[in-house]
Design a protein around this motif. Structure first.
Motif, PDB file in Angstrom:
ATOM      1  N   THR A 167       0.835  -1.195   0.000  1.00  0.00           N
ATOM      2  CA  THR A 167       0.000   0.000   0.000  1.00  0.00           C
ATOM      3  C   THR A 167       0.870   1.246   0.000  1.00  0.00           C
ATOM      4  O   THR A 167       1.866   1.318   0.729  1.00  0.00           O
ATOM      5  N   LEU A 168       0.504   2.239  -0.810  1.00  0.00           N
ATOM      6  CA  LEU A 168       1.108   3.571  -0.776  1.00  0.00           C
ATOM      7  C   LEU A 168       0.026   4.574  -0.389  1.00  0.00           C
ATOM      8  O   LEU A 168      -1.074   4.567  -0.961  1.00  0.00           O
ATOM      9  N   ASP A 169       0.322   5.456   0.573  1.00  0.00           N
ATOM     10  CA  ASP A 169      -0.695   6.378   1.076  1.00  0.00           C
ATOM     11  C   ASP A 169       0.001   7.535   1.792  1.00  0.00           C
ATOM     12  O   ASP A 169       1.241   7.581   1.864  1.00  0.00           O
ATOM     13  N   VAL A 170      -0.787   8.469   2.306  1.00  0.00           N
ATOM     14  CA  VAL A 170      -0.289   9.530   3.175  1.00  0.00           C
ATOM     15  C   VAL A 170      -1.066   9.480   4.481  1.00  0.00           C
ATOM     16  O   VAL A 170      -2.243   9.091   4.510  1.00  0.00           O
ATOM     17  N   ASP A 171      -0.405   9.882   5.584  1.00  0.00           N
ATOM     18  CA  ASP A 171      -1.108   9.894   6.864  1.00  0.00           C
ATOM     19  C   ASP A 171      -1.786  11.236   7.078  1.00  0.00           C
ATOM     20  O   ASP A 171      -1.838  12.082   6.169  1.00  0.00           O
ATOM     21  N   ASN A 172      -2.291  11.488   8.275  1.00  0.00           N
ATOM     22  CA  ASN A 172      -3.054  12.707   8.549  1.00  0.00           C
ATOM     23  C   ASN A 172      -2.219  13.976   8.440  1.00  0.00           C
ATOM     24  O   ASN A 172      -2.772  15.068   8.268  1.00  0.00           O
ATOM     25  N   ASP A 173      -0.894  13.830   8.557  1.00  0.00           N
ATOM     26  CA  ASP A 173      -0.013  14.993   8.394  1.00  0.00           C
ATOM     27  C   ASP A 173       0.529  15.112   6.975  1.00  0.00           C
ATOM     28  O   ASP A 173       1.407  15.939   6.709  1.00  0.00           O
ATOM     29  N   GLY A 174       0.020  14.278   6.086  1.00  0.00           N
ATOM     30  CA  GLY A 174       0.487  14.315   4.711  1.00  0.00           C
ATOM     31  C   GLY A 174       1.851  13.681   4.521  1.00  0.00           C
ATOM     32  O   GLY A 174       2.552  13.990   3.548  1.00  0.00           O
ATOM     33  N   VAL A 175       2.244  12.770   5.430  1.00  0.00           N
ATOM     34  CA  VAL A 175       3.518  12.070   5.300  1.00  0.00           C
ATOM     35  C   VAL A 175       3.318  10.834   4.426  1.00  0.00           C
ATOM     36  O   VAL A 175       2.517   9.950   4.774  1.00  0.00           O
ATOM     37  N   PRO A 176       4.017  10.716   3.297  1.00  0.00           N
ATOM     38  CA  PRO A 176       3.886   9.510   2.472  1.00  0.00           C
ATOM     39  C   PRO A 176       4.426   8.286   3.224  1.00  0.00           C
ATOM     40  O   PRO A 176       5.414   8.379   3.961  1.00  0.00           O
ATOM     41  N   TYR A 177       3.756   7.159   3.017  1.00  0.00           N
ATOM     42  CA  TYR A 177       4.226   5.925   3.639  1.00  0.00           C
ATOM     43  C   TYR A 177       3.838   4.737   2.773  1.00  0.00           C
ATOM     44  O   TYR A 177       3.031   4.841   1.844  1.00  0.00           O
ATOM     45  N   TYR A 178       4.434   3.581   3.099  1.00  0.00           N
ATOM     46  CA  TYR A 178       4.032   2.322   2.484  1.00  0.00           C
ATOM     47  C   TYR A 178       3.831   1.290   3.580  1.00  0.00           C
ATOM     48  O   TYR A 178       4.295   1.443   4.720  1.00  0.00           O
ATOM     49  N   ARG A 179       3.139   0.221   3.246  1.00  0.00           N
ATOM     50  CA  ARG A 179       2.880  -0.885   4.157  1.00  0.00           C
ATOM     51  C   ARG A 179       2.833  -2.160   3.335  1.00  0.00           C
ATOM     52  O   ARG A 179       2.428  -2.146   2.168  1.00  0.00           O
ATOM     53  N   VAL A 180       3.245  -3.296   3.909  1.00  0.00           N
ATOM     54  CA  VAL A 180       3.251  -4.569   3.190  1.00  0.00           C
ATOM     55  C   VAL A 180       2.532  -5.631   4.017  1.00  0.00           C
ATOM     56  O   VAL A 180       2.874  -5.847   5.192  1.00  0.00           O
ATOM     57  N   MET A 181       1.557  -6.277   3.408  1.00  0.00           N
ATOM     58  CA  MET A 181       0.832  -7.400   4.011  1.00  0.00           C
ATOM     59  C   MET A 181       1.162  -8.673   3.238  1.00  0.00           C
ATOM     60  O   MET A 181       1.420  -8.638   2.031  1.00  0.00           O
TER      61      MET A 181
END
Length: 677
Positions: free
Chosen positions: A32-46
Motif C-alpha cells: 500500500t502507498l498512502d499519506v497519513d493525517n499529516d500528509g507524510v507519504p508511507y508504504y505498508r506490506v501485508m
C-alpha cells in the motif's frame, strides 16, 4: 533469448489522499502507498492477510532545501503488469522469470511555498517488493543535494537478524552477528531476518547507480531507517535534473530456499546494455596469491617477492596440466614497496618489477592455452588509478588478459579521490567512503571502460553487489565480505558458521570471489582453518561465482589428487540452482545443474554442529539414472582436531525419488557429482 508476454500499461487516476494498493501475481503480498493525517507519504506490506512491514515513512532531507516529508497528497497513480522470461549469459540459472505488478504513485506538496512532486514506483513480485523514488526535472530544484533519505522499514513482528555493522572501518569484512531484530544497530545490506512465524526477509537495494550505498539504522524497536554512505561534499548524493534512486528491496519467503532462490534484485535492474559478452568464459583459476596472504611471499620487491617470471611460468604449467583456464598474478607491478595500504600514490599499472616480465609470461601462457588474470590494486587511490585506467586496460587487452581483479584496500573512509572543486587535472585529494556516491561512480566507470575492451572485472574491497551484473555482464564477481584470506591470519579466524551464514546474507546480493580450495587447511605459521577437507569442496557449490579459484599452493593441490579432480570438473556456470536443505547460519546444501551437460552437482557447508541430513533427488530428470561420486566427511572428521583431513568417498547409482543420508561433521561439508548415464 526473451520469452513470454509483457502486458500493456493500465493507467488509472486516483482520488487524492486515498490509499493505493498493488498485489503480487499470486495474490499473497499486498503493498500500500498512502499519506497519513499529516500528509507524510508511507508504504505498508501485508502477506497472507498479516502485516509484514508496518506503516513506514518515505521522504528526503536536503542540504539546501526544505525537507520532503509532510503536506503531501496523492496526485495520481499508474498501474502496470509484467511477465516475461530472460536469459542470463552466465549465472546460477540460465532463465529468469520476471513477473510482477506495478504501482507508480505521484505525491504532490500542498503548501503555498512549495508544490514539489515525488513519484514512488512500487513493484510487487511473488517473492517480495522493490520500490524507488523518481524525481522529475524541476526549475524549483534543478540540483538535488540529498542530505539523507527518510525511507523506513518497520518490521511488524519479532524475530532474529543476521547482520554486519555499517559505517565501520573494515567495510563489509566482518563476521555476522546473530541477534534479535532489536539488537541491530547500523547494518549493511543485505540484512537477513527470520520472523518468529517462520517468514524469511532480506533487506537490500538494487541498481545502485550514481548514488550512495544504503545502510540500515535501527531507530527504535523494530523500525529501521535508510542511512546513506557519507560524502566529502556534505550532501551525500548530488544529482542534476530528472533522476531515479536505487530500488529499496525486501525479499519475502516462507523459508530459506525461497529467500536464496529469489531473483528480485536482478529483475529490478535494466537488461544487458553490452550485447554479446561471450568473450567472458566462466571458469576456474589458480594463482600467485595464497603465498602472499600467508606471508610466505611478498607483493613488494625483495628476496620473498612472489610474482617472478619463473614462478608465474610454473603456475601456468600447472594450470595447463590440470585444466585451469586462468592464473592470477598479484604484485607484478611497481607500487607495492613501503606503505601502500590506503595510499596507492606510487602504483604503476603498466610497469613491471625487474624480476617479472609481463610480456614474456603472457606469451608463455598463450602458448599453453592459459589466460593470465590481471590485477590492479589501488590502495584506495582512485585518483591515481583513473589517471592510468585507459593505458592499463589497453595493455591488458593487447596481451590477451580478459579478466582483471581490482582492489581497494583502505579503511572505509579512506578512498582517495580528486577534489571536485579544483579544475582538472586534479591537484588536491579528498577522502571518500567505500560505498559513497563517488566510489559507486568509479566502479561503473571501470566496468564500462573494461567492457569496451572485452575485459571482465572482479573487484575486491568493492561496493556491494546490487544486481548490476544483469546490465553489465562483464561485472562477473566481487568480494564484498570476509573471504577465505582471513583463514590465514589466525586460528579459526573465520569460524565454521561463517560460510553457511554467507549463503543467506552476502550471497543474496550476487556472486562472491571467496577463493575456496585450500586443501591443505593451513594458514600462516601452521594455524588450522575451521574447515574439513570435504567442506573446501562443498564451497564450490555453496558460494557461487562464475570464476572460482583453487586458492591453495599448486604443490598442496597436487598432494590431494582426488579432491583436485573434483575441482577440475565442477562447473562455474549453471542451468539451474536449488537449495535442497539448509537453515540460516547453520548449513546449506545446493543442487546445481551444469549448463553445458546433463550432469548435476550437489554439495554445501556446515557450521560447528554435527548433523545428519537426508537429501532428496527430486530435482533429477524422470526415468534417468545417474552415477554419483561422493566426497564427504570421514567418520572422525571435525575442524577441531587434526582429523579435519578425514574424508570418505563413495560411488552409487541414484534416480529421481531416491534419498541419501549424509553426516556433516563440525565445520564440515560434502560434494557430489551426478553424471547422467
Amino acid at each position: 533469448m526473451i520469452r513470454g508476454l509483457v502486458a500493456a500499461l493500465l493507467a488509472t487516476v486516483a482520488t487524492p489522499a486515498l490509499a493505493e494498493d498493488v498485489t503480487s501475481p499470486d495474490g499473497r503480498i499486498v503493498a500500500t502507498l498512502d499519506v497519513d493525517n499529516d500528509g507524510v507519504p508511507y508504504y505498508r506490506v501485508m502477506r497472507d492477510g498479516a502485516e509484514v512491514i508496518a506503516e513506514s515513512d518515505l521522504g528526503f532531507t536536503f542540504t539546501d532545501a526544505e525537507t520532503m516529508r509532510r503536506n503531501f497528497v496523492i496526485e495520481n497513480a499508474v498501474t502496470a503488469t509484467h511477465d516475461d522470461t530472460w536469459e542470463q549469459p552466465w549465472g546460477e540459472r540460465r532463465f529468469v522469470r520476471d513477473r510482477h505488478n506495478e504501482l507508480a504513485v505521484t505525491f504532490r506538496e500542498t503548501r503555498d511555498t512549495s508544490k514539489r512532486a515525488l513519484t514512488v514506483r512500487m513493484r510487487v513480485f511473488d517473492d517480495g517488493i522493490g520500490f524507488r523514488y523518481e524525481f522529475a526535472e524541476s526549475a524549483d530544484m534543478p540540483v538535488a543535494n540529498i542530505a539523507e533519505e527518510l525511507t523506513e522499514f518497520a518490521i511488524a513482528g519479532d524475530g532474529t537478524a543476521w547482520w554486519i555493522p555499517g559505517g565501520d572501518w573494515n567495510r563489509y569484512e566482518y563476521l555476522y552477528n546473530e541477534t534479535p531484530i532489536t539488537g541491530v544497530s547500523i547494518a549493511h545490506t543485505p540484512m537477513t531476518v527470520r520472523l518468529d512465524n517462520g517468514t524469511h526477509l532480506s533487506f537490500h537495494e538494487a541498481a545502485l547507480v550514481d548514488y550512495s550505498g544504503m545502510w540500515l539504522r535501527r531507530m527504535d524497536g523494530r523500525r529501521f531507517r535508510a542511512m546513506l554512505a557519507p560524502s566529502s561534499r556534505g550532501a551525500k548524493v548530488v544529482r542534476e535534473g530528472a533522476f531515479e534512486t536505487p530500488w529499496r528491496t525486501i525479499r519475502i519467503a516462507d523459508g530459506p530456499d525461497g529467500l536464496v532462490e529469489s531473483n528480485l534484485e536482478l529483475n529490478l535492474n535494466e537488461p544487458n546494455k553490452l550485447g554479446d559478452v561471450s568473450y567472458f568464459e566462466p571458469a576456474k583459476y589458480i594463482g600467485i596469491w595464497w603465498g602472499m596472504i600467508r606471508g610466505d611471499w611478498s607483493w613488494a620487491q625483495g628476496p620473498k617477492h612472489g610474482a617472478t617470471t619463473e614462478r608465474a611460468k610454473e603456475y601456468v604449467d600447472f594450470a595447463a596440466e590440470n585444466g585451469f583456464r586462468g592464473v592470477l598474478i598479484e604484485g607484478w607491478n611497481y607500487g607495492w614497496d613501503g606503505n601502500w595500504f590506503g595510499n596507492g600514490r606510487d602504483y604503476s599499472y603498466t610497469r613491471s618489477y625487474p624480476d617479472f616480465d609481463l610480456e614474456e609470461v603472457a606469451e608463455y601462457a598463450r602458448g599453453k592455452g592459459v589466460r593470465i588474470i590481471g590485477h590492479h590494486e589501488t590502495g584506495g587511490n582512485i585518483q591515481v588509478y583513473e589517471a592510468q585506467l585507459e593505458d592499463a586496460l589497453d595493455l591488458y587487452q593487447r596481451l590477451g588478459v580478459d579478466v582483471i581483479k581490482t582492489g581497494y584496500v583502505a579503511d572505509a573512509g579512506g578512498i582517495i579521490s580528486c577534489n571536485a572543486d579544483i579544475a582538472d587535472p586534479c591537484e588536491g585529494e579528498v577522502y571518500e567512503w567505500h560505498d559513497g556516491q563517488r566510489q559507486v561512480q568509479h566502479h561503473l566507470k571501470v566496468v564500462q571502460a573494461a567492457a569496451e575492451r572485452q575485459i571482465a572485472i572482479n573487484p575486491h574491497e568493492p561496493v556491494k553487489d546490487t544486481g548490476l551484473r544483469r546490465t553489465y555482464p562483464n561485472w562477473v564477481a566481487r568480494e564484498g565480505a570476509r573471504g577465505q584470506e582471513y583463514n590465514a591470519w589466525g586460528r579459526f579466524a573465520n569460524g565454521p558458521e561463517h560460510d553457511p551464514t554467507l549463503v543467506y546474507t552476502r550471497m543474496l546480493s550476487g556472486p562472491m570471489d571467496y577463493t575456496p580450495g585450500v586443501l591443505g587447511l593451513v594458514g600462516a605459521e601452521g594455524v588450522p582453518i575451521a574447515s574439513t577437507k570435504a567442506k573446501q569442496l562443498g564451497l564450490y557449490l555453496a558460494i557461487y561465482s562464475p570464476i572460482q579459484m583453487a586458492a591453495d599452493f599448486k604443490e598442496s593441490l597436487a598432494e590431494h589428487p582426488r579432491e583436485l579432480d573434483f575441482i577440475r570438473q565442477v562447473p562455474a556456470d549453471w542451468a539451474e540452482s536449488h537449495l535442497i536443505a539448509g537453515a540460516v547460519g547453520d548449513y546449506a546444501i545446493f543442487a546445481r545443474k551444469d549448463r553445458n551437460s546433463e550432469d548435476w552437482y550437489v554439495g554445501g557447508v556446515n557450521d560447528a554442529t554435527e548433523r545428519t541430513v537426508t537429501l532428496d533427488f527430486d530435482f533429477l530428470e524422470d526415468g534417468q539414472t545417474y552415477a554419483a561420486t561422493i566426497y564427504k566427511d570421514g567418520p572422525e572428521a571435525t575442524y577441531l582436531t587434526d582429523k579435519r583431513h578425514d574424508i570418505a568417498y563413495e560411488t552409487l547409482s541414484v534416480a529421481k525419488g531416491d534419498r541419501y543420508t549424509v553426516r556433516l561433521a563440525p565445520g564440515g561439508g560434502m560434494a557430489m557429482q551426478l553424471k547422467r548415464r
